[in-house]
Design an enzyme around this catalytic site. Sequence first.
Site, PDB file in Angstrom:
ATOM      1  N   HIS A 130     -39.179  68.547 -11.772  1.00 49.05           N
ATOM      2  CA  HIS A 130     -38.160  69.474 -11.280  1.00 49.05           C
ATOM      3  C   HIS A 130     -38.092  69.444  -9.756  1.00 49.05           C
ATOM      4  O   HIS A 130     -39.020  68.981  -9.098  1.00 49.05           O
ATOM      5  CB  HIS A 130     -38.463  70.909 -11.729  1.00 49.05           C
ATOM      6  N   LYS A 134     -38.657  75.117  -7.609  1.00 43.17           N
ATOM      7  CA  LYS A 134     -38.964  75.780  -8.888  1.00 43.17           C
ATOM      8  C   LYS A 134     -40.280  76.550  -8.782  1.00 43.17           C
ATOM      9  O   LYS A 134     -41.276  76.007  -8.291  1.00 43.17           O
ATOM     10  CB  LYS A 134     -39.039  74.739 -10.009  1.00 43.17           C
TER      11      LYS A 134
HETATM   12  N1  LIG Z   1     -32.733  77.950 -19.083  1.00 47.24           N
HETATM   13  C1  LIG Z   1     -32.215  76.925 -18.407  1.00 47.24           C
HETATM   14  O1  LIG Z   1     -31.484  76.084 -18.925  1.00 47.24           O
HETATM   15  C2  LIG Z   1     -32.531  76.840 -16.938  1.00 47.24           C
HETATM   16  C3  LIG Z   1     -31.992  75.825 -16.141  1.00 47.24           C
HETATM   17  C4  LIG Z   1     -32.274  75.820 -14.779  1.00 47.24           C
HETATM   18  C5  LIG Z   1     -33.063  76.821 -14.232  1.00 47.24           C
HETATM   19  N2  LIG Z   1     -33.597  77.767 -15.040  1.00 47.24           N
HETATM   20  C6  LIG Z   1     -34.373  78.902 -14.522  1.00 47.24           C
HETATM   21  O2  LIG Z   1     -33.456  79.813 -13.937  1.00 47.24           O
HETATM   22  C7  LIG Z   1     -34.116  80.585 -12.929  1.00 47.24           C
HETATM   23  C8  LIG Z   1     -33.279  80.557 -11.651  1.00 47.24           C
HETATM   24  O3  LIG Z   1     -33.270  79.256 -11.111  1.00 47.24           O
HETATM   25  P1  LIG Z   1     -32.482  78.931  -9.767  1.00 47.24           P
HETATM   26  O4  LIG Z   1     -32.787  77.523  -9.452  1.00 47.24           O
HETATM   27  O5  LIG Z   1     -31.046  79.400  -9.881  1.00 47.24           O
HETATM   28  O6  LIG Z   1     -33.257  79.899  -8.743  1.00 47.24           O
HETATM   29  P2  LIG Z   1     -32.725  80.477  -7.342  1.00 47.24           P
HETATM   30  O7  LIG Z   1     -33.951  80.828  -6.566  1.00 47.24           O
HETATM   31  O8  LIG Z   1     -31.732  79.550  -6.736  1.00 47.24           O
HETATM   32  O9  LIG Z   1     -31.948  81.817  -7.742  1.00 47.24           O
HETATM   33  C9  LIG Z   1     -32.558  83.021  -8.127  1.00 47.24           C
HETATM   34  C10 LIG Z   1     -31.682  84.147  -7.626  1.00 47.24           C
HETATM   35  O10 LIG Z   1     -32.161  85.379  -8.198  1.00 47.24           O
HETATM   36  C11 LIG Z   1     -31.959  86.385  -7.207  1.00 47.24           C
HETATM   37  N3  LIG Z   1     -32.755  87.579  -7.524  1.00 47.24           N
HETATM   38  C12 LIG Z   1     -34.033  87.873  -7.159  1.00 47.24           C
HETATM   39  N4  LIG Z   1     -34.377  89.080  -7.621  1.00 47.24           N
HETATM   40  C13 LIG Z   1     -33.290  89.591  -8.293  1.00 47.24           C
HETATM   41  C14 LIG Z   1     -33.022  90.794  -8.975  1.00 47.24           C
HETATM   42  N5  LIG Z   1     -33.958  91.775  -9.086  1.00 47.24           N
HETATM   43  N6  LIG Z   1     -31.798  90.968  -9.540  1.00 47.24           N
HETATM   44  C15 LIG Z   1     -30.847  90.009  -9.453  1.00 47.24           C
HETATM   45  N7  LIG Z   1     -31.038  88.836  -8.793  1.00 47.24           N
HETATM   46  C16 LIG Z   1     -32.255  88.625  -8.234  1.00 47.24           C
HETATM   47  C17 LIG Z   1     -32.373  85.691  -5.898  1.00 47.24           C
HETATM   48  O11 LIG Z   1     -31.877  86.375  -4.769  1.00 47.24           O
HETATM   49  C18 LIG Z   1     -31.717  84.324  -6.089  1.00 47.24           C
HETATM   50  O12 LIG Z   1     -30.401  84.283  -5.578  1.00 47.24           O
HETATM   51  C19 LIG Z   1     -35.519  79.970 -12.794  1.00 47.24           C
HETATM   52  O13 LIG Z   1     -36.434  80.738 -13.546  1.00 47.24           O
HETATM   53  C20 LIG Z   1     -35.367  78.592 -13.425  1.00 47.24           C
HETATM   54  O14 LIG Z   1     -36.581  78.089 -13.978  1.00 47.24           O
HETATM   55  C21 LIG Z   1     -33.349  77.797 -16.372  1.00 47.24           C
END
Ligand SMILES: NC(=O)c1ccc[n+]([C@@H]2O[C@H](COP(=O)([O-])OP(=O)(O)OC[C@H]3O[C@@H](n4cnc5c(N)ncnc54)[C@H](O)[C@@H]3O)[C@@H](O)[C@H]2O)c1
Length: 221
Positions: A130, A134
């Site tokens: 990744h 992450k």
């Molecule tokens: N399930 C899937 O298919 C899949 C795919 C990709 C990523 N993911 C997961 O998704 C998650 C997010 O990944 P990302 O790359 O977008 O991360 P990122 O860090 O770019 O985004 C996370 C966002 O959440 C916000 N945040 C923090 N606390 C919050 C709260 N209390 N309420 C609302 N928003 C809040 C942050 O400000 C940030 O903008 C990770 O856990 C990642 O592993 C899952």
Amino acid sequence: MIRVGVSGAAGRMGEAVCEAVEEADGLELSGRADPTLGTELGEILGGVDVVVDFTVPDVALENVRACLAAGVHAVVGTTGFDLEAARAAAEASEAKLFVAPNFAIGAVLLMEVSQQIARHMPECEVIELHHDKKLDAPSGTAKRTAELIEAAGGNVHQPIHSVRLPGLVAHQEVIFGGVGQTLSIRHDSIDRRSFMPGVVLAVRKVADLPDRFTVGLEKLL
Ligand SMILES: NC(=O)c1ccc[n+]([C@@H]2O[C@H](COP(=O)([O-])OP(=O)(O)OC[C@H]3O[C@@H](n4cnc5c(N)ncnc54)[C@H](O)[C@@H]3O)[C@@H](O)[C@H]2O)c1
């Protein structure tokens, strides 16, 4: 119209989800919550039917509980949080909770095929790769793949290998080893758009799921 709120709306996945919801027939983007946008999840819950959460492991459970307590269905892609606690919250609620460690169809197919292969070639190793931002390791997808392979009779060697590098998005390989041969299967998400058809499908189906708590995109296909 299904009114959709996005939690983590300013993140890498959240931005892609907002765009996908705006483009999808029958869905309306009705709220965007993210501390960087100055909007708390609690502020949008009154005007949405479903929340999609892609945030960080530390807040996902709290967000799920807030959605369910407000009677709002939740579709969660965040990984690395306590799924058993989420299950307990869902089972005590009228609203539905759907969680998928991976919303990309190719990754779901990799998990399906891995279970078939494990019946014939049980010994295997999982390598997940990744981007370097992450937060959790091993990935939720790798943990789920290992669980499914073990349930199918396979033997996943520990540890699961986690690679974190700039330039990567989300990738996973499973290598099965038998006498005189190996079989490798690999999935690569090279663009976050790969996850969006799965997210939109989950938003459309979550309210009608038979159980209050469901894990895995394969349950919707
Ligand atoms: N399930 C899937 O298919 C899949 C795919 C990709 C990523 N993911 C997961 O998704 C998650 C997010 O990944 P990302 O790359 O977008 O991360 P990122 O860090 O770019 O985004 C996370 C966002 O959440 C916000 N945040 C923090 N606390 C919050 C709260 N209390 N309420 C609302 N928003 C809040 C942050 O400000 C940030 O903008 C990770 O856990 C990642 O592993 C899952």
